[in-house]
Design a protein around this motif. Structure first.
Motif, mmCIF file in Angstrom:
data_model
loop_
_atom_site.group_PDB
_atom_site.id
_atom_site.type_symbol
_atom_site.label_atom_id
_atom_site.label_comp_id
_atom_site.label_asym_id
_atom_site.label_seq_id
_atom_site.Cartn_x
_atom_site.Cartn_y
_atom_site.Cartn_z
ATOM 1 N N ALA A 124 -1.759 8.554 -2.117
ATOM 2 C CA ALA A 124 -3.164 8.932 -1.601
ATOM 3 C C ALA A 124 -3.935 9.432 -2.987
ATOM 4 N N LEU A 153 -11.886 9.204 2.061
ATOM 5 C CA LEU A 153 -12.222 10.331 1.711
ATOM 6 C C LEU A 153 -13.178 11.030 2.122
ATOM 7 N N LEU A 181 -8.596 3.650 1.934
ATOM 8 C CA LEU A 181 -8.512 5.267 1.784
ATOM 9 C C LEU A 181 -10.010 6.061 2.167
ATOM 10 N N ALA A 233 -1.284 1.231 -9.221
ATOM 11 C CA ALA A 233 -2.531 1.494 -8.669
ATOM 12 C C ALA A 233 -3.791 0.879 -9.371
ATOM 13 N N GLY A 252 -15.152 3.313 -3.569
ATOM 14 C CA GLY A 252 -13.716 2.465 -4.158
ATOM 15 C C GLY A 252 -12.749 2.901 -3.653
ATOM 16 N N ALA A 253 -12.453 4.240 -3.163
ATOM 17 C CA ALA A 253 -11.163 4.591 -2.411
ATOM 18 C C ALA A 253 -10.798 3.486 -0.904
ATOM 19 N N ALA A 257 -4.103 6.801 -5.918
ATOM 20 C CA ALA A 257 -5.372 6.217 -5.473
ATOM 21 C C ALA A 257 -6.404 6.636 -5.661
ATOM 22 N N ARG A 258 -6.684 7.866 -5.483
ATOM 23 C CA ARG A 258 -7.904 8.543 -5.618
ATOM 24 C C ARG A 258 -8.138 8.658 -7.213
ATOM 25 N N LEU A 264 -19.506 6.421 -5.164
ATOM 26 C CA LEU A 264 -18.789 5.413 -5.697
ATOM 27 C C LEU A 264 -17.331 5.571 -5.496
ATOM 28 N N ILE A 265 -16.974 7.002 -5.744
ATOM 29 C CA ILE A 265 -15.425 7.415 -5.482
ATOM 30 C C ILE A 265 -15.219 7.034 -4.170
ATOM 31 N N ALA A 325 -6.966 6.860 -9.446
ATOM 32 C CA ALA A 325 -7.385 5.555 -10.153
ATOM 33 C C ALA A 325 -8.836 5.407 -9.886
ATOM 34 N N VAL A 326 -9.501 5.501 -8.871
ATOM 35 C CA VAL A 326 -10.853 5.353 -8.272
ATOM 36 C C VAL A 326 -11.743 6.175 -9.426
ATOM 37 N N ILE A 327 -11.385 7.523 -9.584
ATOM 38 C CA ILE A 327 -11.941 8.337 -10.448
ATOM 39 C C ILE A 327 -12.119 7.868 -11.744
ATOM 40 N N ARG A 363 -3.840 -2.769 -8.744
ATOM 41 C CA ARG A 363 -4.521 -3.151 -7.251
ATOM 42 C C ARG A 363 -5.798 -3.277 -7.448
ATOM 43 N N ILE A 364 -6.567 -2.153 -8.094
ATOM 44 C CA ILE A 364 -7.992 -2.343 -8.223
ATOM 45 C C ILE A 364 -8.300 -3.738 -9.102
ATOM 46 N N LEU A 421 0.778 -1.258 -0.089
ATOM 47 C CA LEU A 421 -0.078 -0.006 0.031
ATOM 48 C C LEU A 421 0.785 1.319 0.190
ATOM 49 N N TYR A 475 -10.657 -0.469 -2.375
ATOM 50 C CA TYR A 475 -9.352 -0.859 -3.049
ATOM 51 C C TYR A 475 -8.125 -0.099 -2.473
ATOM 52 N N PHE A 476 -8.144 0.769 -1.715
ATOM 53 C CA PHE A 476 -6.871 1.358 -1.103
ATOM 54 C C PHE A 476 -7.003 1.851 0.362
#
Lengths: 349, 165
Positions: A30, B164, B162, A69, B155-156, A33-34, B151-152, A36-38, A72-73, A25, B159-160
Motif C-alpha cells: 500500500a 485512502l 486502495l 507499481a 488514483g489510489a 502504491a500510494r 487526485l491521489i 506511485a500515485v503521489i 500498473r499505472i 495486486l 490503479y490499486f
C-alpha cells in the motif's frame, strides 16, 4: 427446451477463460502504491524536463517494487486509453500535461457533469471496485487493444486476451495468460544495458531479437509466427533443446516437444486490422475464429463443419458476418439468444 | 447441507424462475432474458463461485449484481448520449469512436465507484482532459491542495483498489 445439442452448459469447460497468475495486486504494498500515485499527481503539474521527471525515474529505478507499481499505472492507463477514444492520447500520456482544444475540454466538462451527478451511488456498492484481473492488460471479447510499453515496444492484444507485464532492471517480461498477442519489439534505450525481452507461456519462453511476431496460446500448446527478425524458443522443459525460429517461419510447441512447423501466416494476424481473412477455410475453423470476437457461444453443427469459404470479413460487427453466411453456404443460423448461436445445415423441407 | 449444484442444473431448474424475477424488476421480457444469460455467463466465467444451500438465493445475489451493472451502464450511456446531443462536434466522431469512448467511460465510472462526486470530477478532468491542477481548482471552486488530495485518493482507488482516508 434448450434448442441446442449437446447441452452447451455441460461441455463448457474448454472455453472458460484460464484465470491464474493474473493476480498481482499482492506484490505491491500500500505504501509503494500510494507513493506511485503521489508521483503521478506531481508529474501532472510539472513542467516538461523538470526535476520531478528525473526524480520519478530515480524512484522507479531504486526498487523493482516501485517499477511494478508504475507499470500498473501505465497498464491501467493503457487499458483506459487503448480503447481508441478521441481522448486516448491524453490518457496514455497521463504524465504529460498537454494543451487540448476548447471543444474537447468542453465535452469533458459536460461528461463529468452528466456522469457524476451529485450524491454517491450507494446502490451500486455491492461489488469490489477492483477485480484482480484488471491487474495487468486484458482485452474483452470483441475488443482489440494496443499497448505501448515503456521501452517503445508495441503489443497488440487480440480479442479476449490477457498479459502480465513485468519490467524490471534485468528483463522486460510479458506473460501471455490468455489469447493472442502481436509484438513489435522496441529498442531498450531507457537503460544503459539493454534488457532481454521475453515472452512466457505455460509451454515455453520466447526471446526475440529486434522483431515482429505473434504468439497465440491454446489450451495445450503455443503457436509462434515470426514475421521479421528471429525468435529464440526455449521449452518449459529443461531437457528439450532450444530452437531459433527465423522470419517467415512458424512453430507450434507444447512443453515436451515442437508439434509442428511451417510458414508464418500473415492472414492469421489480420485481426490487427479488424479482419478475418479466409482462404478456403473450413467453416468449423472460421466459426471458431469468429467465436473469439463475440460474446457467448457459437456452435458449428458437425454436418457443415467441412464446408469451405473464402473472403475478407470485417470483425466490427461479427453478427453481420454470421447473418451473411446463409447467402453463400447451405446453412442456417439458429439464435436461441444472442449468446447461444448454432450454425447448422439448411433443412430441405 | 449445501449441495454441489452444477451450472447446468442451476440453468435447467431455475432459469425460468430467474427470468420471471428479472422481468418483474425490468418490466421487459426481452431484456430480462438478456440478463438471465448475463447472470449465467458470470457463473460460467467463474466470476461468481456457487456456494449453494439455497440455489435461488444464490442466483438472486448474482442477478442483483448483473442488474445493478445494467442500470449503471444505462445511466452512463444516457449521460453520454445527452452530452453528445449538446456537443456539435460530436458529429465528427465515428460510430466506432463513440462506442470506444462509451466503454472507456463505463470503465472509469466503475473504477471510481464509491468516491465523492467532486473527487471523480477532478480525476476525469486531470486524466481524460489533461487539465492542470490550477484549472481544476478554478473549475471546481476548491484549493489546489484539495485538488492534489482528491487526485491521489482517486488514483489510489483507480490503479490499486486502495482506499485512502
Amino acid at each position: 427446451m434448450f434448442g441446442l445439442s449437446p447441452d452447451p452448459l455441460a461441455e463448457s469447460d474448454n472455453w472458460l477463460p484460464q484465470e491464474g497468475n493474473e493476480v498481482r495486486l499482492d506484490s505491491i504494498s500500500a505504501d509503494v502504491a500510494r507513493q506511485a500515485v503521489i508521483w503521478l499527481v506531481e508529474l501532472q503539474s510539472a513542467e516538461p524536463g523538470s526535476e520531478i521527471e528525473r526524480a520519478v525515474l530515480d524512484w522507479r529505478a531504486r526498487d523493482p517494487a516501485h517499477e511494478r507499481a508504475w507499470q500498473r499505472i501505465e497498464a491501467v492507463n493503457a487499458r483506459l486509453g487503448g480503447l481508441a477514444s478521441p481522448f486516448g492520447s491524453a490518457l496514455t500520456q497521463a504524465a504529460l500535461t498537454r494543451p487540448v482544444s476548447r471543444g474537447r475540454r468542453q465535452v469533458v466538462k459536460l461528461l463529468a457533469a452528466a456522469l457524476f451527478v451529485g450524491g454517491t451511488t450507494l446502490a451500486m456498492h455491492d461489488h469490489a471496485p477492483w477485480r484482480p484481473w484488471i491487474a495487468d492488460a486484458r482485452s474483452r471479447t470483441g475488443e482489440r487493444r494496443t499497448l505501448q510499453l515503456a521501452d517503445g515496444s508495441r503489443v497488440l492484444l487480440n480479442s479476449n486476451s490477457a498479459v502480465n507485464i513485468d519490467f524490471s532492471d534485468r528483463a522486460r517480461r510479458l506473460q501471455l495468460v490468455r489469447g493472442e498477442i502481436l509484438i513489435d519489439t522496441g529498442r531498450d534505450e531507457a537503460v544503459q544495458r539493454p534488457r532481454p525481452f521475453q515472452v512466457l507461456t505455460p509451454h515455453g519462453m520466447l526471446e526475440p531479437v529486434g522483431t515482429r511476431f505473434s504468439v497465440r496460446l491454446y489450451d495445450d500448446r503455443t503457436r509462434l509466427d515470426v514475421f521479421a527478425g528471429a525468435v529464440e524458443l526455449r521449452s518449459a522443459a529443461a531437457s528439450v533443446p532450444g530452437l531459433k525460429v527465423g522470419a517467415g517461419r512458424s512453430v507450434e510447441f507444447a512443453v515436451q516437444s515442437v508439434l509442428a512447423s511451417g510458414a508464418a501466416d500473415e492472414d492469421r494476424v489480420a485481426w490487427q486490422h479488424g479482419m478475418i481473412v479466409a482462404s478456403r477455410m473450413r467453416l468449423v475453423d472460421f466459426l471458431a475464429e469468429l467465436d473469439r470476437h463475440r460474446p457467448g457461444r457459437l456452435i458449428c453443427d458437425p454436418a457443415v463443419a467441412a464446408l469451405r469459404l473464402s473472403g475478407t470479413y470485417p470483425l466490427a460487427e461479427p453478427d453481420k458476418i454470421l447473418d451473411a453466411l446463409p447467402g453463400t453456404l447451405p446453412v442456417e443460423i439458429h439464435y436461441f439468444t444472442r449468446y447461444w448461436v448454432t450454425v447448422r445445415a439448411l433443412r430441405s423441407d | 447441507m449445501p449441495a454441489a449444484h452444477s451450472i447446468a442444473d442451476l440453468y435447467v431448474n431455475h432459469h425460468r424462475w430467474l427470468h420471471g424475477w428479472l422481468r418483474k424488476k425490468l418490466g421487459c421480457s426481452h431484456r430480462a432474458m438478456d440478463l438471465v444469460h448475463d447472470t449465467y455467463m458470470r457463473l460460467l466465467n467463474r466470476e461468481e463461485m456457487p456456494l449453494l444451500g439455497e440455489p435461488r438465493a444464490f442466483l438472486v445475489t448474482v442477478a442483483r449484481r448483473v442488474l445493478s451493472n445494467h442500470w449503471r451502464h444505462e445511466r452512463v450511456e444516457r449521460a453520454f448520449l445527452e452530452t453528445l446531443a449538446q456537443w456539435p462536434e460530436a458529429v465528427a466522431l465515428s460510430a466506432e469512436e463513440k462506442t470506444s469512448l462509451l466503454e472507456t467511460l463505463k470503465e472509469v465510472d466503475r473504477l471510481l465507484d464509491g468516491l465523492p462526486t467532486v473527487v471523480k470530477r477532478a480525476f476525469l478532468y486531470a486524466q481524460i482532459d489533461g487539465m492542470s491542477h490550477a484549472e481544476i481548482a478554478a473549475t471546481l471552486g476548491i484549493s489546489i491542495s484539495s485538488v492534489k488530495r482528491y487526485l491521489i485518493k482517486a488514483g489510489a482507488q483507480c490503479y490499486f483498489a486502495l482506499a485512502l482516508d
